[in-house]
Design a protein around this motif. Structure first.
Motif, PDB file in Angstrom:
ATOM      1  N   ILE A 194     -16.840 -53.142 -23.703  1.00  0.00           N
ATOM      2  CA  ILE A 194     -15.564 -53.280 -24.452  1.00  0.00           C
ATOM      3  C   ILE A 194     -14.720 -51.855 -24.726  1.00  0.00           C
ATOM      4  CG2 ILE A 194     -14.736 -53.568 -26.736  1.00  0.00           C
ATOM      5  CD1 ILE A 194     -17.060 -55.619 -27.375  1.00  0.00           C
ATOM      6  N   GLU A 195     -15.296 -50.852 -24.716  1.00  0.00           N
ATOM      7  CA  GLU A 195     -14.511 -49.400 -24.616  1.00  0.00           C
ATOM      8  C   GLU A 195     -13.911 -49.438 -23.320  1.00  0.00           C
ATOM      9  OE1 GLU A 195     -15.342 -45.073 -25.827  1.00  0.00           O
ATOM     10  OE2 GLU A 195     -17.101 -46.143 -25.551  1.00  0.00           O
ATOM     11  N   GLU A 196     -14.749 -49.667 -22.221  1.00  0.00           N
ATOM     12  CA  GLU A 196     -14.358 -49.469 -20.825  1.00  0.00           C
ATOM     13  C   GLU A 196     -13.096 -50.459 -20.692  1.00  0.00           C
ATOM     14  OE1 GLU A 196     -15.535 -50.182 -16.229  1.00  0.00           O
ATOM     15  OE2 GLU A 196     -17.072 -50.198 -17.801  1.00  0.00           O
ATOM     16  N   ARG A 197     -13.155 -51.782 -21.189  1.00  0.00           N
ATOM     17  CA  ARG A 197     -12.001 -52.926 -21.186  1.00  0.00           C
ATOM     18  C   ARG A 197     -10.617 -52.491 -21.846  1.00  0.00           C
ATOM     19  NH1 ARG A 197     -11.894 -58.026 -19.070  1.00  0.00           N
ATOM     20  NH2 ARG A 197     -13.258 -56.979 -17.779  1.00  0.00           N
ATOM     21  N   ALA A 198     -11.135 -51.625 -23.133  1.00  0.00           N
ATOM     22  CA  ALA A 198     -10.043 -51.404 -24.033  1.00  0.00           C
ATOM     23  C   ALA A 198      -9.171 -50.255 -23.162  1.00  0.00           C
ATOM     24  CB  ALA A 198     -10.322 -51.020 -25.234  1.00  0.00           C
ATOM     25  N   GLY A 199      -9.869 -49.292 -22.609  1.00  0.00           N
ATOM     26  CA  GLY A 199      -9.519 -48.251 -22.005  1.00  0.00           C
ATOM     27  C   GLY A 199      -8.775 -48.485 -20.801  1.00  0.00           C
ATOM     28  N   SER A 200      -8.808 -49.775 -20.371  1.00  0.00           N
ATOM     29  CA  SER A 200      -8.128 -50.106 -18.960  1.00  0.00           C
ATOM     30  C   SER A 200      -6.682 -51.054 -19.137  1.00  0.00           C
ATOM     31  CB  SER A 200      -9.104 -50.781 -18.051  1.00  0.00           C
ATOM     32  OG  SER A 200      -9.194 -52.097 -18.481  1.00  0.00           O
ATOM     33  N   LEU A 201      -6.622 -51.269 -20.367  1.00  0.00           N
ATOM     34  CA  LEU A 201      -5.389 -52.206 -20.788  1.00  0.00           C
ATOM     35  C   LEU A 201      -4.237 -51.558 -21.380  1.00  0.00           C
ATOM     36  CD1 LEU A 201      -7.422 -55.389 -22.202  1.00  0.00           C
ATOM     37  CD2 LEU A 201      -6.337 -55.080 -19.847  1.00  0.00           C
ATOM     38  N   LYS A 202      -3.063 -51.683 -20.922  1.00  0.00           N
ATOM     39  CA  LYS A 202      -2.194 -50.800 -21.511  1.00  0.00           C
ATOM     40  C   LYS A 202      -1.915 -51.047 -22.828  1.00  0.00           C
ATOM     41  CE  LYS A 202       1.602 -54.090 -19.932  1.00  0.00           C
ATOM     42  NZ  LYS A 202       3.122 -54.219 -19.115  1.00  0.00           N
ATOM     43  N   GLU A 203      -2.021 -52.628 -23.367  1.00  0.00           N
ATOM     44  CA  GLU A 203      -1.767 -52.845 -24.775  1.00  0.00           C
ATOM     45  C   GLU A 203      -2.752 -52.358 -25.782  1.00  0.00           C
ATOM     46  OE1 GLU A 203      -0.439 -56.298 -21.976  1.00  0.00           O
ATOM     47  OE2 GLU A 203      -2.092 -54.849 -22.203  1.00  0.00           O
ATOM     48  N   THR A 204      -4.168 -52.181 -25.298  1.00  0.00           N
ATOM     49  CA  THR A 204      -5.001 -51.643 -26.114  1.00  0.00           C
ATOM     50  C   THR A 204      -4.924 -49.964 -26.216  1.00  0.00           C
ATOM     51  OG1 THR A 204      -6.591 -52.043 -24.174  1.00  0.00           O
ATOM     52  CG2 THR A 204      -6.686 -53.539 -26.014  1.00  0.00           C
ATOM     53  N   GLN A 205      -4.583 -49.556 -25.046  1.00  0.00           N
ATOM     54  CA  GLN A 205      -4.187 -48.244 -25.160  1.00  0.00           C
ATOM     55  C   GLN A 205      -3.409 -47.834 -26.311  1.00  0.00           C
ATOM     56  OE1 GLN A 205      -3.194 -46.908 -21.233  1.00  0.00           O
ATOM     57  NE2 GLN A 205      -5.141 -47.612 -20.374  1.00  0.00           N
ATOM     58  N   LEU A 206      -2.040 -48.467 -26.188  1.00  0.00           N
ATOM     59  CA  LEU A 206      -1.057 -48.259 -27.109  1.00  0.00           C
ATOM     60  C   LEU A 206      -1.752 -48.454 -28.606  1.00  0.00           C
ATOM     61  CD1 LEU A 206       2.101 -50.535 -25.567  1.00  0.00           C
ATOM     62  CD2 LEU A 206       1.717 -47.847 -25.886  1.00  0.00           C
ATOM     63  N   LEU A 207      -2.364 -49.494 -28.769  1.00  0.00           N
ATOM     64  CA  LEU A 207      -3.136 -49.894 -30.022  1.00  0.00           C
ATOM     65  C   LEU A 207      -4.080 -48.485 -30.557  1.00  0.00           C
ATOM     66  CD1 LEU A 207      -3.858 -53.505 -29.834  1.00  0.00           C
ATOM     67  CD2 LEU A 207      -1.975 -52.556 -31.075  1.00  0.00           C
ATOM     68  N   MET A 208      -4.617 -48.006 -29.567  1.00  0.00           N
ATOM     69  CA  MET A 208      -5.488 -46.976 -30.199  1.00  0.00           C
ATOM     70  C   MET A 208      -4.886 -45.525 -30.371  1.00  0.00           C
ATOM     71  SD  MET A 208      -8.895 -47.458 -27.743  1.00  0.00           S
ATOM     72  CE  MET A 208      -8.047 -47.617 -26.228  1.00  0.00           C
ATOM     73  N   GLY A 322       6.512 -51.701 -25.876  1.00  0.00           N
ATOM     74  CA  GLY A 322       5.764 -50.926 -25.133  1.00  0.00           C
ATOM     75  C   GLY A 322       5.731 -49.352 -25.409  1.00  0.00           C
ATOM     76  N   GLU A 323       5.674 -49.140 -26.824  1.00  0.00           N
ATOM     77  CA  GLU A 323       5.837 -47.897 -27.279  1.00  0.00           C
ATOM     78  C   GLU A 323       4.444 -47.477 -28.004  1.00  0.00           C
ATOM     79  OE1 GLU A 323      10.714 -47.730 -27.988  1.00  0.00           O
ATOM     80  OE2 GLU A 323       9.039 -47.765 -29.537  1.00  0.00           O
ATOM     81  N   ALA A 324       4.064 -45.984 -28.072  1.00  0.00           N
ATOM     82  CA  ALA A 324       2.884 -45.815 -28.845  1.00  0.00           C
ATOM     83  C   ALA A 324       3.298 -45.619 -30.272  1.00  0.00           C
ATOM     84  CB  ALA A 324       2.710 -44.338 -28.317  1.00  0.00           C
ATOM     85  N   TYR A 325       2.271 -45.780 -31.105  1.00  0.00           N
ATOM     86  CA  TYR A 325       2.489 -45.690 -32.580  1.00  0.00           C
ATOM     87  C   TYR A 325       3.557 -44.373 -32.952  1.00  0.00           C
ATOM     88  CZ  TYR A 325       1.258 -45.758 -37.528  1.00  0.00           C
ATOM     89  OH  TYR A 325       1.509 -46.017 -38.890  1.00  0.00           O
ATOM     90  N   ASP A 326       4.606 -44.661 -33.504  1.00  0.00           N
ATOM     91  CA  ASP A 326       5.778 -43.603 -34.196  1.00  0.00           C
ATOM     92  C   ASP A 326       6.196 -44.067 -35.086  1.00  0.00           C
ATOM     93  OD1 ASP A 326       7.020 -41.520 -34.252  1.00  0.00           O
ATOM     94  OD2 ASP A 326       8.598 -42.068 -32.396  1.00  0.00           O
ATOM     95  N   PRO A 327       6.062 -44.305 -36.249  1.00  0.00           N
ATOM     96  CA  PRO A 327       6.227 -45.000 -37.548  1.00  0.00           C
ATOM     97  C   PRO A 327       7.953 -44.702 -37.677  1.00  0.00           C
ATOM     98  CG  PRO A 327       4.269 -43.850 -38.092  1.00  0.00           C
ATOM     99  CD  PRO A 327       4.487 -43.514 -36.684  1.00  0.00           C
ATOM    100  N   PRO A 328       8.460 -43.510 -37.391  1.00  0.00           N
ATOM    101  CA  PRO A 328       9.804 -43.702 -37.864  1.00  0.00           C
ATOM    102  C   PRO A 328      10.731 -44.439 -36.829  1.00  0.00           C
ATOM    103  CG  PRO A 328       9.061 -41.332 -38.018  1.00  0.00           C
ATOM    104  CD  PRO A 328       7.902 -42.304 -37.500  1.00  0.00           C
ATOM    105  N   GLY A 329      10.104 -44.716 -35.810  1.00  0.00           N
ATOM    106  CA  GLY A 329      10.806 -45.675 -34.926  1.00  0.00           C
ATOM    107  C   GLY A 329      10.325 -46.997 -35.043  1.00  0.00           C
TER     108      GLY A 329
END
Length: 332
Positions: A194-208, A322-329
């Protein structure tokens, strides 16, 4: 032609309707032979319900037919029949397809299906492990042992193996402990995948990039939401997960009640845990300010559920843009 397909475990009942609404063929087909039927009616439209085994059948039929998957709960609410037989259901599906009135269900991509299989499989192993831990607590209680033991920890299992209880209950205890250890090993192996799969997807990389969201939480959210473009906005995704408050209006009064709790309880629980971590451990200023403001007026449980809802709104916009976590935005 319009094919209504009532799918069961090993076979499917098929009703074929023409443009005029006349049934031209009714046939019961083994699921393994549905490909032959699809080729015979190549280019036609078909509909089947989203049952537990529909993925493979949908993919097989889609090679030759224009396939719609019907939402089972919604279709039962609007179907124009009180009878429930395979033949009646197949004809009703064909009729609704001809009238373009089928409530559609989301068909996940292969990537999303794999993610769902991983996180749901892990959940099953965890539930089974908890079941055996509860059996151990019951076994000890039956023998008057009230000390606090934790079968899910290595130390707890070592302590339990040192207990002296009569036969055959000692054998049962040992079996439960062995099963818990085996399940723990399998969960750890699955965690690595699961960790390997999460690290390979752009969506989960953003969520992390969100404080409090681990690889497991990220993959679960991705798996249960599916493609974010299927939602028309953040309110729709909040409603899909069941974090939307139930509104009751009567005359001039408007009461906001508890959350609807529709959709995936697993995702709701994980979002609440992630919000707790973000607020109380990771010092996420965006969510902490929001939580503190609500907690001063409401109880802490309602405030943390609202914070989880706020996090989900952020998740929607992150994935949509398609953006990383950035609350003001984030337009919350």
């Amino acid at each position: 032609m319009y094919l209504g397909i009532d799918v069961h475990k090993r076979y499917a009942q098929v009703a074929v309707m023409d443009e005029a609404g006349k049934i031209v063929e009714e046939v019961r087909v083994e699921n393994a032979n549905l490909d032959d039927l699809a080729q015979r009616y190549a280019g036609a439209q078909a509909v089947l319900e989203a049952t537990s085994n529909y993925y493979h059948i949908h993919d097989t039929l889609s090679e030759h037919l224009d396939v719609t998957v019907a939402h089972p709960k919604k279709i039962n609410q609007i179907a124009d029949t009180d009878k429930k037989t395979d033949r009646v259901d197949a004809k009703e599906l064909a009729r609704m397809l001809r009238l373009n009135s089928v409530p559609e269900s989301y068909v996940p991509t292969e990537e999303v299906r794999e993610a769902r299989a991983l996180v749901r499989g892990r959940q099953t192993l965890v539930e089974n492990r908890t079941k055996y831990a509860n059996k151990i607590h019951g076994l000890l209680s039956d023998h008057g042992i009230t000390e606090d033991v934790k079968p899910l920890t290595v130390e707890g299992r070592e302590s339990l193996r040192g207990l002296s209880i009569p036969t055959p209950f000692d054998t049962l205890l040992e079996s439960y402990l062995d099963l818990i250890e085996s399940l723990t090993e399998e969960i750890q192996k699955l965690d690595e995948t699961i960790e390997e799969r999460a690290g390979s997807l752009k969506e989960t990389q953003l969520l992390m990039t969100i404080p409090g969201v681990s690889y497991y939480t990220a993959l679960t959210i991705y798996a249960e939401l599916g493609g974010i473009d299927r939602f028309d906005g953040d309110k729709e995704v909040v409603s899909y997960v069941g974090l939307n408050p139930v509104i009751r209006e009567s005359g001039d009064s408007r009461i906001e009640g508890s959350i609807s709790k529709r959709g995936s309880g697993r995702v709701r629980w994980l979002l609440v845990q992630a919000a707790n971590t973000a607020v109380h451990t990771s010092n996420d200023e965006y969510l902490s300010r929001f939580y503190d403001r609500l907690a001063s007026r409401k109880n802490s449980q309602k405030a943390i559920v609202a914070a989880a809802r706020k996090m989900l709104v952020s998740i929607y916009h992150m994935l949509d843009r398609g953006e990383a976590y950035d609350p003001p935005g984030v337009t919350a």
